[in-house]
Design a protein around this motif. Structure first.
Motif, PDB file in Angstrom:
ATOM      1  N   SER A  28     -25.832  66.479   0.481  1.00 28.54           N
ATOM      2  CA  SER A  28     -25.126  66.898  -0.740  1.00 28.54           C
ATOM      3  C   SER A  28     -25.950  66.691  -1.999  1.00 28.54           C
ATOM      4  O   SER A  28     -25.698  67.325  -3.029  1.00 28.54           O
ATOM      5  CB  SER A  28     -23.805  66.133  -0.869  1.00 28.54           C
ATOM      6  OG  SER A  28     -24.035  64.748  -1.070  1.00 28.54           O
ATOM      7  N   LYS A  29     -26.960  65.832  -1.912  1.00 32.62           N
ATOM      8  CA  LYS A  29     -27.778  65.531  -3.084  1.00 32.62           C
ATOM      9  C   LYS A  29     -29.116  66.274  -3.098  1.00 32.62           C
ATOM     10  O   LYS A  29     -29.886  66.130  -4.049  1.00 32.62           O
ATOM     11  CB  LYS A  29     -28.029  64.016  -3.153  1.00 32.62           C
ATOM     12  CG  LYS A  29     -26.761  63.187  -3.339  1.00 32.62           C
ATOM     13  CD  LYS A  29     -27.069  61.698  -3.321  1.00 32.62           C
ATOM     14  CE  LYS A  29     -25.790  60.878  -3.457  1.00 32.62           C
ATOM     15  NZ  LYS A  29     -26.068  59.414  -3.394  1.00 32.62           N
ATOM     16  N   LEU A  30     -29.380  67.063  -2.075  1.00 31.41           N
ATOM     17  CA  LEU A  30     -30.648  67.793  -2.043  1.00 31.41           C
ATOM     18  C   LEU A  30     -30.638  68.910  -3.090  1.00 31.41           C
ATOM     19  O   LEU A  30     -29.747  69.763  -3.086  1.00 31.41           O
ATOM     20  CB  LEU A  30     -30.887  68.386  -0.653  1.00 31.41           C
ATOM     21  CG  LEU A  30     -31.118  67.391   0.483  1.00 31.41           C
ATOM     22  CD1 LEU A  30     -31.294  68.118   1.812  1.00 31.41           C
ATOM     23  CD2 LEU A  30     -32.325  66.507   0.198  1.00 31.41           C
ATOM     24  N   PRO A  31     -31.607  68.944  -3.991  1.00 33.32           N
ATOM     25  CA  PRO A  31     -31.640  69.952  -5.061  1.00 33.32           C
ATOM     26  C   PRO A  31     -31.648  71.382  -4.523  1.00 33.32           C
ATOM     27  O   PRO A  31     -32.451  71.730  -3.661  1.00 33.32           O
ATOM     28  CB  PRO A  31     -32.959  69.638  -5.788  1.00 33.32           C
ATOM     29  CG  PRO A  31     -33.246  68.211  -5.459  1.00 33.32           C
ATOM     30  CD  PRO A  31     -32.748  68.016  -4.057  1.00 33.32           C
ATOM     31  N   GLY A  32     -30.740  72.187  -5.034  1.00 33.06           N
ATOM     32  CA  GLY A  32     -30.673  73.590  -4.656  1.00 33.06           C
ATOM     33  C   GLY A  32     -30.106  73.843  -3.282  1.00 33.06           C
ATOM     34  O   GLY A  32     -29.922  74.993  -2.881  1.00 33.06           O
ATOM     35  N   ILE A  33     -29.815  72.800  -2.533  1.00 37.08           N
ATOM     36  CA  ILE A  33     -29.326  72.935  -1.173  1.00 37.08           C
ATOM     37  C   ILE A  33     -27.931  72.350  -0.998  1.00 37.08           C
ATOM     38  O   ILE A  33     -27.083  72.945  -0.334  1.00 37.08           O
ATOM     39  CB  ILE A  33     -30.305  72.244  -0.187  1.00 37.08           C
ATOM     40  CG1 ILE A  33     -31.638  72.988  -0.181  1.00 37.08           C
ATOM     41  CG2 ILE A  33     -29.719  72.187   1.229  1.00 37.08           C
ATOM     42  CD1 ILE A  33     -32.694  72.311   0.653  1.00 37.08           C
ATOM     43  N   GLY A  34     -27.718  71.202  -1.605  1.00 33.09           N
ATOM     44  CA  GLY A  34     -26.460  70.485  -1.446  1.00 33.09           C
ATOM     45  C   GLY A  34     -25.200  71.322  -1.586  1.00 33.09           C
ATOM     46  O   GLY A  34     -24.315  71.287  -0.712  1.00 33.09           O
ATOM     47  N   PRO A  35     -25.079  72.121  -2.663  1.00 34.46           N
ATOM     48  CA  PRO A  35     -23.853  72.914  -2.848  1.00 34.46           C
ATOM     49  C   PRO A  35     -23.615  73.964  -1.767  1.00 34.46           C
ATOM     50  O   PRO A  35     -22.490  74.433  -1.591  1.00 34.46           O
ATOM     51  CB  PRO A  35     -24.081  73.581  -4.209  1.00 34.46           C
ATOM     52  CG  PRO A  35     -25.056  72.691  -4.913  1.00 34.46           C
ATOM     53  CD  PRO A  35     -25.966  72.203  -3.827  1.00 34.46           C
ATOM     54  N   LEU A  36     -24.669  74.339  -1.048  1.00 39.41           N
ATOM     55  CA  LEU A  36     -24.536  75.372  -0.023  1.00 39.41           C
ATOM     56  C   LEU A  36     -24.243  74.803   1.364  1.00 39.41           C
ATOM     57  O   LEU A  36     -23.910  75.551   2.280  1.00 39.41           O
ATOM     58  CB  LEU A  36     -25.816  76.207   0.039  1.00 39.41           C
ATOM     59  CG  LEU A  36     -26.128  77.047  -1.213  1.00 39.41           C
ATOM     60  CD1 LEU A  36     -27.515  77.653  -1.103  1.00 39.41           C
ATOM     61  CD2 LEU A  36     -25.080  78.134  -1.400  1.00 39.41           C
ATOM     62  N   CYS A  37     -24.391  73.491   1.521  1.00 42.16           N
ATOM     63  CA  CYS A  37     -24.119  72.857   2.809  1.00 42.16           C
ATOM     64  C   CYS A  37     -22.618  72.812   3.089  1.00 42.16           C
ATOM     65  O   CYS A  37     -21.807  72.744   2.156  1.00 42.16           O
ATOM     66  CB  CYS A  37     -24.686  71.444   2.843  1.00 42.16           C
ATOM     67  SG  CYS A  37     -26.495  71.366   2.841  1.00 42.16           S
ATOM     68  N   GLU A  38     -22.269  72.862   4.358  1.00 40.75           N
ATOM     69  CA  GLU A  38     -20.858  72.834   4.747  1.00 40.75           C
ATOM     70  C   GLU A  38     -20.629  71.807   5.850  1.00 40.75           C
ATOM     71  O   GLU A  38     -21.476  71.609   6.714  1.00 40.75           O
ATOM     72  CB  GLU A  38     -20.411  74.212   5.250  1.00 40.75           C
ATOM     73  CG  GLU A  38     -20.464  75.303   4.206  1.00 40.75           C
ATOM     74  CD  GLU A  38     -19.934  76.639   4.731  1.00 40.75           C
ATOM     75  OE1 GLU A  38     -19.299  76.636   5.813  1.00 40.75           O
ATOM     76  OE2 GLU A  38     -20.167  77.664   4.068  1.00 40.75           O
ATOM     77  N   TYR A  39     -19.472  71.166   5.781  1.00 35.76           N
ATOM     78  CA  TYR A  39     -19.044  70.210   6.813  1.00 35.76           C
ATOM     79  C   TYR A  39     -17.666  70.623   7.299  1.00 35.76           C
ATOM     80  O   TYR A  39     -16.755  70.819   6.494  1.00 35.76           O
ATOM     81  CB  TYR A  39     -18.978  68.797   6.232  1.00 35.76           C
ATOM     82  CG  TYR A  39     -20.002  67.855   6.799  1.00 35.76           C
ATOM     83  CD1 TYR A  39     -19.659  66.926   7.767  1.00 35.76           C
ATOM     84  CD2 TYR A  39     -21.328  67.892   6.368  1.00 35.76           C
ATOM     85  CE1 TYR A  39     -20.592  66.047   8.289  1.00 35.76           C
ATOM     86  CE2 TYR A  39     -22.275  67.025   6.878  1.00 35.76           C
ATOM     87  CZ  TYR A  39     -21.901  66.100   7.843  1.00 35.76           C
ATOM     88  OH  TYR A  39     -22.839  65.240   8.368  1.00 35.76           O
TER      89      TYR A  39
END
Length: 241
Positions: A182-193
């Motif tokens: 969730s904290k990875l820049p540019g990636i976090g918002p696109l991750c899903e759980y």
């Protein structure tokens, strides 16, 4: 374990029916790890998994990437050396077309042990997205003296995670993996759980579909994977770091 067990081929066929170009490499090179009473004790299982280390399967994945992004037809026609013949065999695609694949974006889908492959290849920058269900990457990293948190921090693309009952706390919703992703820049918002804590580990590939809960869980997994890949593939700007 292994692509010849469970419904792995069915999952590939279902994704292909949705329009994806699907490859399923045999990273175990024909070996199988059985799970059941009197079939394999824990020491044998551990020995099997330890044989399937990074040094063994990553060269096979490199063959897959060469097939996809270079002239795969020529690669498979070349006279292989003894050292690489099995690599080429493991990379042979489920469907051989008349043209090179050369996809604009690729993604990986893994179950259990496959989660480990998804995370390592995602950390190598090989794919645009990764999806893992009943993930076991944390157990495997520990077996090889490493931490899943360190690997997760190196991820370069969005991830879809589908943990279930019996998975390690680090893999569950709210665990260390999700916190890092969730904290990875540019990636976090696109991750899903998406949690399946009402279902046991292995339900997607090994579960009894006569059980309504398992059947619905598998249907949910397929739907969420398709939508997640579609979201990443259709993105106007790449999500890869």
């Amino acid at each position: 374990f292994g692509w010849k067990s469970g419904r792995h081929k069915l999952v590939c066929d279902q994704l292909a029916q949705k329009g994806y170009y699907v490859l399923m490499p045999d990273l175990y090179r024909g070996e199988r790890c059985f799970w059941g009473i009197n079939e394999l004790d824990m020491s044998s299982k551990k020995d099997f998994i330890q044989r399937m280390n990074l040094e063994r399967w990553q060269p096979d994945m490199d063959t897959v990437w060469r097939y996809l992004y270079h002239d795969g037809r020529q690669l498979l026609k070349e006279k292989p050396s003894d050292a690489s013949s099995q690599d080429r065999k493991s990379a042979e695609p489920k469907v051989m077309g008349n043209q090179r694949a050369c996809p604009k974006k690729t993604a990986l889908l893994g179950f259990c042990w496959g989660h480990w492959v998804v995370f390592h290849e995602s950390a190598r920058g090989k794919v645009a997205a990764g999806a893992s269900f009943h993930p076991s990457g944390a157990k495997l990293e520990t077996m090889f003296g490493r931490k899943i948190e360190d690997l997760t921090a190196k991820i370069t693309c969005p991830q879809l995670m589908g943990p279930c009952k019996g998975d390690l706390p680090s893999c569950l919703e709210g665990g260390s993996i999700q916190q890092i992703l969730s904290k990875l820049p540019g990636i976090g918002p696109l991750c899903e759980y998406h949690s399946y804590t009402n279902l046991f580990h292995g339900f997607v590939t090994q579960g009894d579909v006569s059980d309504e809960a398992i059947r619905k869980g598998i249907e949910s997994m397929m739907e969420k994977t398709d939508k997640f890949f579609e979201k990443i593939f259709d993105a106007k700007t790449t999500a890869v770091r």
